[in-house]
Write a protein that holds these residues in place. Sequence first.
Motif, short mmCIF file in Angstrom:
data_model
loop_
_atom_site.label_atom_id
_atom_site.label_comp_id
_atom_site.label_asym_id
_atom_site.label_seq_id
_atom_site.Cartn_x
_atom_site.Cartn_y
_atom_site.Cartn_z
N SER A 1 40.84 34.38 39.98
CA SER A 1 41.43 33.50 38.98
C SER A 1 40.83 32.13 39.21
O SER A 1 40.62 31.72 40.36
CB SER A 1 42.95 33.43 39.15
N ALA B 1 35.65 32.78 27.56
CA ALA B 1 36.97 32.38 28.05
C ALA B 1 37.02 30.88 28.35
O ALA B 1 38.01 30.22 28.03
CB ALA B 1 37.33 33.18 29.30
N GLY C 1 39.44 29.84 25.68
CA GLY C 1 40.70 30.25 26.30
C GLY C 1 41.67 29.11 26.50
O GLY C 1 41.36 27.94 26.27
N GLU D 1 37.05 42.94 33.03
CA GLU D 1 38.14 42.41 32.20
C GLU D 1 38.22 40.91 32.43
O GLU D 1 38.24 40.46 33.57
CB GLU D 1 39.48 43.04 32.58
N SER E 1 40.57 37.66 31.22
CA SER E 1 41.79 37.20 30.55
C SER E 1 41.75 35.68 30.44
O SER E 1 41.37 35.00 31.40
CB SER E 1 43.02 37.62 31.33
N ASP E 2 42.16 35.17 29.28
CA ASP E 2 42.04 33.72 29.07
C ASP E 2 43.24 33.07 28.40
O ASP E 2 43.22 31.88 28.10
CB ASP E 2 40.78 33.40 28.29
N SER F 1 42.52 43.59 24.49
CA SER F 1 43.89 44.05 24.70
C SER F 1 44.71 43.83 23.43
O SER F 1 44.35 43.02 22.57
CB SER F 1 44.53 43.31 25.87
N THR G 1 44.56 38.65 24.65
CA THR G 1 44.25 37.72 25.73
C THR G 1 43.22 38.24 26.74
O THR G 1 42.73 37.47 27.56
CB THR G 1 45.51 37.31 26.52
N THR G 2 42.91 39.53 26.70
CA THR G 2 41.95 40.11 27.63
C THR G 2 40.86 40.83 26.86
O THR G 2 41.14 41.66 25.99
CB THR G 2 42.65 41.10 28.59
N THR G 3 39.62 40.49 27.19
CA THR G 3 38.46 41.18 26.63
C THR G 3 37.84 42.00 27.75
O THR G 3 37.72 41.52 28.87
CB THR G 3 37.44 40.17 26.06
N TRP G 4 37.47 43.22 27.46
CA TRP G 4 36.92 44.11 28.48
C TRP G 4 35.61 44.74 28.01
O TRP G 4 35.34 44.83 26.81
CB TRP G 4 37.92 45.20 28.87
#
Length: 145
Positions: free
Chosen positions: A26, A69, A73, A91, A93-94, A128, A132-135
């Motif tokens: 993080s 992000a 983000g 993955e 997340s932002d 997702s 909020t999450t790109t994978w």
Amino acid sequence: MTPATSFASAAPAKPLPQTAGAFEVSFTPDKTRVRHMRTITTAFLRKWDMGGPQADYIVLAVSELVTNAVQHGYGEIGLRVRYAAGELRIEVSDGNPKPAERRSADDDDESGRGMFIVDFFSNDWGVSEDGTTTWAAFRAPAGRS
């Protein structure tokens, strides 16, 4: 969390089988973090004995997803990379509920090709349900599970 302590706390989310690997970090949204995340990912890929063009594509996808992000983000960003069962999954997340999307960029545009690149090199990618999450998913290189 201060910027100095929020940079890299590598820890798997749950215990993984020995045939799998994962790391999770993080960090604060800063464009210098993109380079840091490429460096961390490259180090783990080497540790997992993953190299060659596939490793380059994975690091490129990390770079593009983290850049998105940082630019779009909200708040702290999370990067998780794990491999298991023949797949390596990234993955990012932002906190931004507006999902990443592949778009067309004109020849003279300086940006706008990130998700096209991720789509081209990965086996699959998505967002997702909450946006909020790109994978992105890649087949694990030969010899990996």
